[in-house]
Design a protein around this motif. Structure first.
Motif, PDB file in Angstrom:
ATOM      1  N   ASP A  25       0.829  -1.200   0.000  1.00 47.84           N
ATOM      2  CA  ASP A  25       0.000   0.000   0.000  1.00 47.84           C
ATOM      3  C   ASP A  25       0.867   1.255   0.000  1.00 47.84           C
ATOM      4  OD1 ASP A  25      -2.672   1.273   0.297  1.00 47.84           O
ATOM      5  OD2 ASP A  25      -1.796   1.981   2.167  1.00 47.84           O
ATOM      6  N   LEU A  26       1.927   1.232   0.796  1.00 47.10           N
ATOM      7  CA  LEU A  26       2.816   2.383   0.844  1.00 47.10           C
ATOM      8  C   LEU A  26       3.523   2.587  -0.487  1.00 47.10           C
ATOM      9  CD1 LEU A  26       4.149   4.674   2.395  1.00 47.10           C
ATOM     10  CD2 LEU A  26       5.832   3.038   3.259  1.00 47.10           C
ATOM     11  N   THR A  27       4.011   1.503  -1.104  1.00 47.55           N
ATOM     12  CA  THR A  27       4.706   1.656  -2.378  1.00 47.55           C
ATOM     13  C   THR A  27       3.764   2.168  -3.459  1.00 47.55           C
ATOM     14  OG1 THR A  27       4.314  -0.675  -2.944  1.00 47.55           O
ATOM     15  CG2 THR A  27       6.393  -0.143  -1.876  1.00 47.55           C
ATOM     16  N   GLN A  87      12.047   3.101   8.850  1.00 44.34           N
ATOM     17  CA  GLN A  87      11.489   2.454  10.037  1.00 44.34           C
ATOM     18  C   GLN A  87      10.092   1.913   9.751  1.00 44.34           C
ATOM     19  OE1 GLN A  87      13.478   2.295  12.664  1.00 44.34           O
ATOM     20  NE2 GLN A  87      12.116   1.216  14.072  1.00 44.34           N
ATOM     21  N   THR A  88       9.318   2.653   8.977  1.00 45.16           N
ATOM     22  CA  THR A  88       7.974   2.209   8.607  1.00 45.16           C
ATOM     23  C   THR A  88       8.040   0.913   7.810  1.00 45.16           C
ATOM     24  OG1 THR A  88       7.173   4.496   8.553  1.00 45.16           O
ATOM     25  CG2 THR A  88       5.853   2.850   7.394  1.00 45.16           C
ATOM     26  N   THR A  89       9.001   0.843   6.904  1.00 44.50           N
ATOM     27  CA  THR A  89       9.179  -0.376   6.121  1.00 44.50           C
ATOM     28  C   THR A  89       9.448  -1.573   7.026  1.00 44.50           C
ATOM     29  OG1 THR A  89      10.059   0.868   4.245  1.00 44.50           O
ATOM     30  CG2 THR A  89      10.557  -1.478   4.319  1.00 44.50           C
ATOM     31  N   GLN A  90      10.310  -1.389   8.008  1.00 40.93           N
ATOM     32  CA  GLN A  90      10.634  -2.484   8.929  1.00 40.93           C
ATOM     33  C   GLN A  90       9.410  -2.905   9.742  1.00 40.93           C
ATOM     34  OE1 GLN A  90      14.241  -1.870  11.289  1.00 40.93           O
ATOM     35  NE2 GLN A  90      14.978  -0.414   9.759  1.00 40.93           N
ATOM     36  N   LEU A  91       8.645  -1.921  10.207  1.00 39.07           N
ATOM     37  CA  LEU A  91       7.468  -2.246  11.012  1.00 39.07           C
ATOM     38  C   LEU A  91       6.403  -2.934  10.169  1.00 39.07           C
ATOM     39  CD1 LEU A  91       6.120  -2.085  13.776  1.00 39.07           C
ATOM     40  CD2 LEU A  91       5.186   0.143  13.118  1.00 39.07           C
ATOM     41  N   TYR A  92       6.176  -2.440   8.950  1.00 39.20           N
ATOM     42  CA  TYR A  92       5.201  -3.074   8.067  1.00 39.20           C
ATOM     43  C   TYR A  92       5.611  -4.507   7.737  1.00 39.20           C
ATOM     44  CZ  TYR A  92       2.560   1.206   7.000  1.00 39.20           C
ATOM     45  OH  TYR A  92       1.764   2.314   7.058  1.00 39.20           O
ATOM     46  N   GLU A  93       6.902  -4.709   7.526  1.00 35.58           N
ATOM     47  CA  GLU A  93       7.376  -6.057   7.220  1.00 35.58           C
ATOM     48  C   GLU A  93       7.088  -6.999   8.389  1.00 35.58           C
ATOM     49  OE1 GLU A  93      11.546  -6.351   6.528  1.00 35.58           O
ATOM     50  OE2 GLU A  93      11.451  -8.441   5.895  1.00 35.58           O
ATOM     51  N   ALA A  94       7.361  -6.542   9.607  1.00 34.05           N
ATOM     52  CA  ALA A  94       7.108  -7.366  10.790  1.00 34.05           C
ATOM     53  C   ALA A  94       5.609  -7.603  10.981  1.00 34.05           C
ATOM     54  CB  ALA A  94       7.698  -6.688  12.025  1.00 34.05           C
ATOM     55  N   TYR A  95       4.811  -6.571  10.743  1.00 37.10           N
ATOM     56  CA  TYR A  95       3.353  -6.679  10.867  1.00 37.10           C
ATOM     57  C   TYR A  95       2.803  -7.709   9.881  1.00 37.10           C
ATOM     58  CZ  TYR A  95      -1.561  -5.087  10.636  1.00 37.10           C
ATOM     59  OH  TYR A  95      -2.940  -5.012  10.638  1.00 37.10           O
ATOM     60  N   ASP A  96       3.212  -7.590   8.634  1.00 37.66           N
ATOM     61  CA  ASP A  96       2.692  -8.501   7.617  1.00 37.66           C
ATOM     62  C   ASP A  96       3.218  -9.919   7.802  1.00 37.66           C
ATOM     63  OD1 ASP A  96       0.994  -6.756   6.109  1.00 37.66           O
ATOM     64  OD2 ASP A  96       2.772  -5.811   5.291  1.00 37.66           O
ATOM     65  N   ARG A  97       4.453 -10.048   8.292  1.00 38.04           N
ATOM     66  CA  ARG A  97       4.974 -11.389   8.553  1.00 38.04           C
ATOM     67  C   ARG A  97       4.179 -12.053   9.676  1.00 38.04           C
ATOM     68  NH1 ARG A  97      10.000 -10.275   9.100  1.00 38.04           N
ATOM     69  NH2 ARG A  97      10.546 -10.791   6.966  1.00 38.04           N
TER      70      ARG A  97
END
Length: 288
Positions: A25-27, A87-97
């Protein structure tokens, strides 16, 4: 120049992630303001990993909470947009994982409700889902209060942070109801396994009270966040479907118009006579 570089990094990361709805969504938002090449990269970020290649690993909740807390601290204090986006990318990655693992646990458990290991992992993940949602909301609230909020709207969308300036929807009362609802679903699954060979009468006797409890909890959840009923609440909060209740009504009308007449013809054709003769008093085929 630095922002262009970080955008390229963000979009390249999207190529490596699988099933990451938040990051995709962000991309997509980033691509709206960039050229066709970046838009193509954003589309490639939607690539999904084949199910056959997915393996379940229990989410590390301590690591997730530490990442969420660091993200909130950064969002509240930093003016560095590039760093916040990283940082948002890292958090989104952890959330989606986390949600990928929850989905896998759910699938493996539903495949075999007698699998105690799958049950434990499913219950672990569902028991943590409220805290994960609470952490993401807290991050958005931190960004809304931070010094870079106006610049960040270019990436998150105009007015995105307007809904994160008041009190949290994921307060203690809502989180408690959410956890109760997840626990009730887990008990329903467990009861279904125990009733695998039971009659419909026994199923109704044992599953009915849990279902009534579940509906009540969902009605309370809906009321907590301003909905009149749980159906509307679930459509907005849980289903994430590409169709609306109105689309579903039209679909049901088609079933009534197309399939019901066909079913009635099959009933009168004698096709099911043998099946009916084998049915027990509870409407189930008699075991041989």
């Amino acid at each position: 120049m630095k922002q262009t570089k970080i955008l390229a990094i963000l979009l390249a990361l999207a190529l490596l992630l699988t099933g990451c709805a938040q990051l995709v969504d962000l991309t997509q938002r980033l691509a709206e303001n960039r050229d066709e090449q970046l838009e193509q990269l954003a589309r490639q970020g939607k690539t999904r990993e084949p199910f056959s290649q997915m393996t379940y690993t229990r989410p590390d909740m301590e690591a997730f909470q530490a990442l969420a807390e660091e993200s909130c601290r950064l969002g509240q204090t930093s003016e560095d947009v590039d760093q916040i986006l990283e940082q948002t990318t890292q958090l989104y990655e952890a959330y989606d994982r986390f949600y990928t693992m929850l989905s896998l646990a759910d699938i493996f458990y539903c495949k075999d409700l007698s699998n105690a290991e799958a049950q434990a992992e499913y219950e672990f993940c569902t028991g943590q889902s409220g805290q994960v949602e609470q952490a993401l909301e807290a991050y958005y609230q931190a960004l809304a209060q931070g010094p870079a909020v106006e610049e960040l709207e270019e990436y998150f969308g105009e007015g995105f942070f307007d809904g994160y300036t008041g009190e949290s929807q994921w307060d203690a009362a809502f989180l408690d109801l959410w956890n109760q609802e997840q626990e009730a679903v887990a008990r329903y699954y467990e009861a279904m396994n125990q009733l695998a060979d039971a009659s419909y009468e026994d199923m109704e006797k044992n599953l009915g009270p849990i279902l009534v409890e579940l509906i009540g909890l969902r009605q309370e959840l809906a009321a907590q966040v301003g909905y009149d009923d749980c159906e509307e609440f679930l459509w907005d909060w849980s289903y994430n479907r590409a169709y609306t209740p109105q689309d579903l009504d039209a679909y049901l009308q088609e079933i009534q118009q197309e399939l019901v007449p066909l079913y009635r013809k099959m009933q009168t054709s004698g096709l099911y006579d043998e099946v009916y003769r084998q049915q027990s008093a509870f409407g189930r085929p008699t075991k041989k």
